[in-house]
Design an enzyme around this catalytic site. Structure first.
Site, mmCIF file in Angstrom:
data_model
loop_
_atom_site.group_PDB
_atom_site.id
_atom_site.type_symbol
_atom_site.label_atom_id
_atom_site.label_comp_id
_atom_site.label_asym_id
_atom_site.label_seq_id
_atom_site.Cartn_x
_atom_site.Cartn_y
_atom_site.Cartn_z
ATOM 1 N N GLU A 186 -2.040 14.414 -6.865
ATOM 2 C CA GLU A 186 -0.790 13.701 -6.602
ATOM 3 C C GLU A 186 -0.072 13.473 -7.930
ATOM 4 O OE1 GLU A 186 -1.093 9.553 -5.215
ATOM 5 O OE2 GLU A 186 0.303 10.116 -3.640
ATOM 6 N N CYS A 199 4.129 8.232 -1.455
ATOM 7 C CA CYS A 199 2.786 8.723 -1.122
ATOM 8 C C CYS A 199 2.857 9.886 -0.129
ATOM 9 C CB CYS A 199 1.916 7.605 -0.591
ATOM 10 S SG CYS A 199 2.721 6.593 0.638
HETATM 11 P P1 NDP Z 1 -2.777 1.488 -8.420
HETATM 12 O O1 NDP Z 1 -3.514 1.949 -7.235
HETATM 13 O O2 NDP Z 1 -3.508 1.131 -9.653
HETATM 14 O O3 NDP Z 1 -1.904 0.188 -8.036
HETATM 15 C C1 NDP Z 1 -1.686 -0.315 -6.748
HETATM 16 C C2 NDP Z 1 -1.899 -1.828 -6.722
HETATM 17 O O4 NDP Z 1 -3.285 -2.127 -6.898
HETATM 18 C C3 NDP Z 1 -1.182 -2.569 -7.830
HETATM 19 O O5 NDP Z 1 -0.750 -3.821 -7.351
HETATM 20 C C4 NDP Z 1 -2.283 -2.715 -8.857
HETATM 21 O O6 NDP Z 1 -2.047 -3.735 -9.759
HETATM 22 C C5 NDP Z 1 -3.456 -3.032 -7.983
HETATM 23 N N1 NDP Z 1 -4.763 -2.809 -8.576
HETATM 24 C C6 NDP Z 1 -5.101 -2.042 -9.648
HETATM 25 N N2 NDP Z 1 -6.426 -2.081 -9.855
HETATM 26 C C7 NDP Z 1 -6.954 -2.877 -8.886
HETATM 27 C C8 NDP Z 1 -8.283 -3.269 -8.539
HETATM 28 N N3 NDP Z 1 -9.332 -2.848 -9.227
HETATM 29 N N4 NDP Z 1 -8.462 -4.069 -7.480
HETATM 30 C C9 NDP Z 1 -7.415 -4.482 -6.745
HETATM 31 N N5 NDP Z 1 -6.134 -4.135 -7.019
HETATM 32 C C10 NDP Z 1 -5.910 -3.331 -8.074
HETATM 33 O O7 NDP Z 1 -1.665 2.528 -8.750
HETATM 34 P P2 NDP Z 1 -0.992 2.802 -10.185
HETATM 35 O O8 NDP Z 1 0.169 1.942 -10.296
HETATM 36 O O9 NDP Z 1 -1.982 2.719 -11.287
HETATM 37 O O10 NDP Z 1 -0.552 4.297 -10.030
HETATM 38 C C11 NDP Z 1 -1.461 5.349 -10.352
HETATM 39 C C12 NDP Z 1 -1.307 6.488 -9.411
HETATM 40 O O11 NDP Z 1 -1.600 6.068 -8.097
HETATM 41 C C13 NDP Z 1 0.095 7.049 -9.317
HETATM 42 O O12 NDP Z 1 0.348 7.963 -10.307
HETATM 43 C C14 NDP Z 1 0.092 7.667 -7.954
HETATM 44 O O13 NDP Z 1 -0.448 8.945 -8.015
HETATM 45 C C15 NDP Z 1 -0.816 6.756 -7.169
HETATM 46 N N6 NDP Z 1 -0.092 5.776 -6.365
HETATM 47 C C16 NDP Z 1 -0.028 5.992 -5.040
HETATM 48 C C17 NDP Z 1 0.672 5.113 -4.247
HETATM 49 C C18 NDP Z 1 0.752 5.313 -2.801
HETATM 50 O O14 NDP Z 1 1.575 4.691 -2.149
HETATM 51 N N7 NDP Z 1 -0.074 6.129 -2.221
HETATM 52 C C19 NDP Z 1 1.377 3.958 -4.786
HETATM 53 C C20 NDP Z 1 1.205 3.801 -6.207
HETATM 54 C C21 NDP Z 1 0.505 4.702 -6.935
HETATM 55 P P3 NDP Z 1 -1.154 -3.454 -11.071
HETATM 56 O O15 NDP Z 1 -0.152 -2.418 -10.756
HETATM 57 O O16 NDP Z 1 -0.523 -4.742 -11.292
HETATM 58 O O17 NDP Z 1 -2.107 -3.055 -12.117
#
Ligand code: NDP
Length: 477
Positions: A388, A291
């Site tokens: 991002e 991030c």
């Molecule tokens: P998400 O934000 O979807 O995932 C992070 C966590 O939240 C996972 O455990 C996910 O579950 C969970 N989650 C998803 N939807 C919900 C909801 N409605 N309520 C509560 N929890 C939820 O990230 P993604 O994996 O989809 O990645 C997408 C983009 O996000 C990446 O391309 C990147 O740009 C960004 N990202 C940024 C991060 C950071 O550290 N700033 C980390 C990860 C992603 P599950 O994965 O099991 O669906």
């Protein structure tokens, strides 16, 4: 003459992956009431590693009840010095099992073993040691003479640093006297489940830590549960927004660690070779799934040609491939979905007129891979300069004056981190002061330490993790 590297694979025999995993609720592994499950795959090979239970609403409810019971009867009333003993024990077991955990992390996540072994795991153990030290000193942490825990924390973490994000969330929560229900990301649940076994090994009282695996719906159920007192989330800004909406108007406390689009600023007086190392570490560490990655390189115009020459030469030496090979610099992209997102944004970069470059690099036939990529001719309006990408893709922009550098660096909806490269200490201080970013590194990048607070401004979220500040999110004061 260039010498080829011989393969130097870490043995995976140290890791025992079961064919299926249940939920960790009240100190034991149980089958989900819903009966659902998901597969987790090795992103380097697409091999299915295990079937992992998917928690439904009733399972989340069981986990929150277990956490509440443990909070009321055991963990909440326990003296801080006794909580510390459990945390120290967990930290020591993590150290003892660190090789196994590093291999497991690399298999499930795709990150190179040299990073899981030398960065993630030492930091995970350090986090537990650090917060163990606070557990009996909370009245000296600056949050009043008798700060109290909040109760049950619901924690949702992403896939980029699975075990490290777990440590960032669980260690301060437990040190402050809270109990937790944690949901790992669906693509990387295995080290959280290994951590559950560490809790058993440490004789942690049942219910203090509960792990509910599943997808976004499981996370949403946890966040919405009425008996959760505190929500902590790391992930995308979109999901962070949805969580903030759910929590709004309730008594729940919330911290959000969201995305970033960090500027890594190189001035003309910077030590160029060191800056090149910092740029590479800033964007190619962990495949750019970071991030706080330095994904926007801002270079002073007078040195851009020389810097790009050296950067390209350095990028040509990066080794992409088997995450378990100790010589690998860049491992696999965590999932097919993330690879698709990186491809789409890179294609948008070309369509919008930026020039794309990657070193010659052979990618494995199976698995999810993306070559280290550089875009020049990037303008601030391009999507690759604003969004991002969360992959090994660097956008290069230039500036002429320090004021322009600051203006461009701050021209983003995010505000998580930034980097400054210059030999002048006074310039570091002057520029750092003007950057709207939670963390500013000077002549280095992506350095983490449990004693140091981490968090963002603007759309990068709110609240701080790490350090004394990280306790604040888990204390009523
Ligand atoms: P998400 O934000 O979807 O995932 C992070 C966590 O939240 C996972 O455990 C996910 O579950 C969970 N989650 C998803 N939807 C919900 C909801 N409605 N309520 C509560 N929890 C939820 O990230 P993604 O994996 O989809 O990645 C997408 C983009 O996000 C990446 O391309 C990147 O740009 C960004 N990202 C940024 C991060 C950071 O550290 N700033 C980390 C990860 C992603 P599950 O994965 O099991 O669906």
């Amino acid at each position: 003459m260039a010498f080829e590297y011989a393969p130097a694979p870490e043995s995976r025999s140290i890791v025992d992956i079961a064919s299926s995993y249940g939920l960790f609720i009240n100190g034991t592994f149980t089958d989900p009431r819903s009966g659902g499950s998901r597969k987790t795959v090795n992103p380097a090979t697409e091999e299915v590693l295990a079937e992992v239970a998917e928690a439904g609403e009733s399972d989340v409810d069981d986990a929150v009840r277990a956490a509440r019971q443990a909070y009321d009867t055991v963990w909440g009333p326990m003296r801080g010095a006794d909580r510390a003993k459990y945390l120290f024990r967990i930290a020591r077991i993590i150290q003892e099992r660190s090789r196994e955990l590093a291999v497991l992390e690399s298999i499930d996540n795709g990150k190179p073993i040299k990073e899981s072994r030398d960065v993630d795991l030492p930091l995970v153990a350090a986090h537990f040691f650090y917060y163990a030290g606070w557990a009996d000193k909370l009245s000296h942490a600056g949050f009043g003479s008798d700060p109290k825990p909040l109760g049950v924390a619901g924690q949702v973490i992403p896939w980029n640093f699975p075990l490290l994000m777990l440590a960032w969330k669980i260690a301060p929560a437990l040190a402050a006297g809270n109990t937790v229900v944690l949901k790992p990301a669906e693509t990387t649940p295995l080290t959280a489940l290994a951590f559950a076994s560490i809790c058993q090994q440490a004789d942690l009282p049942p219910g203090v830590v509960n792990i509910v695996t599943g997808g976004g719906a499981t996370g949403a159920a946890l966040v919405a549960h009425p008996d959760v007192d505190k929500v902590a989330f790391t992930g995308s800004t979109d999901v962070g927004r949805a969580i903030a909406r759910t929590v709004a108007g309730t008594r729940k406390r919330l911290t959000l660690e969201l995305g970033g689009k960090a500027a890594n600023i190189v001035f003309d007086d910077a030590p160029v070779d060191q800056a090149v190392e910092g740029i590479v570490n800033g964007i190619f560490f962990n495949q750019g799934h970071v991030c706080c990655a330095g994904s926007r390189l801002l270079v002073q115009e007078s040195i851009v040609d020389e810097l790009l020459d050296r950067l390209k030469r350095r990028m040509a030496t990066l080794r992409v491939g088997d995450p378990l090979d100790k010589n690998t610099d860049i491992g696999a992209i965590n999932s097919a979905a993330q690879l698709e997102k990186i491809r789409a944004l890179s294609a948008a970069g070309e369509q919008e007129g930026a020039q794309r470059w990657s070193p010659p690099c052979e990618l494995p036939a199976r698995g999810f891979w993306f070559a280290p990529t550089l875009f020049t001719g990037v303008s601030q309006a391009h999507r690759i300069a604003r969004e991002e990408i969360f992959g090994p893709v660097l956008s290069v922009l230039t500036f002429r004056t320090p004021a322009e550098a600051v203006e461009k660096a701050n021209n983003t909806p995010y505000g998580l981190s930034a980097g400054i490269w210059t030999e002048k200490g006074s310039r570091i201080l002057a520029i750092a002061d003007k950057l709207r970013a939670g963390v500013v590194w000077a002549n280095t990048f992506n350095k983490f330490d449990p004693t140091s607070p981490f968090g963002g401004y603007k759309e990068s979220g709110y609240g701080r993790e790490g350090g004394r500040h990280g306790l604040e999110a888990y204390l009523a004061h």
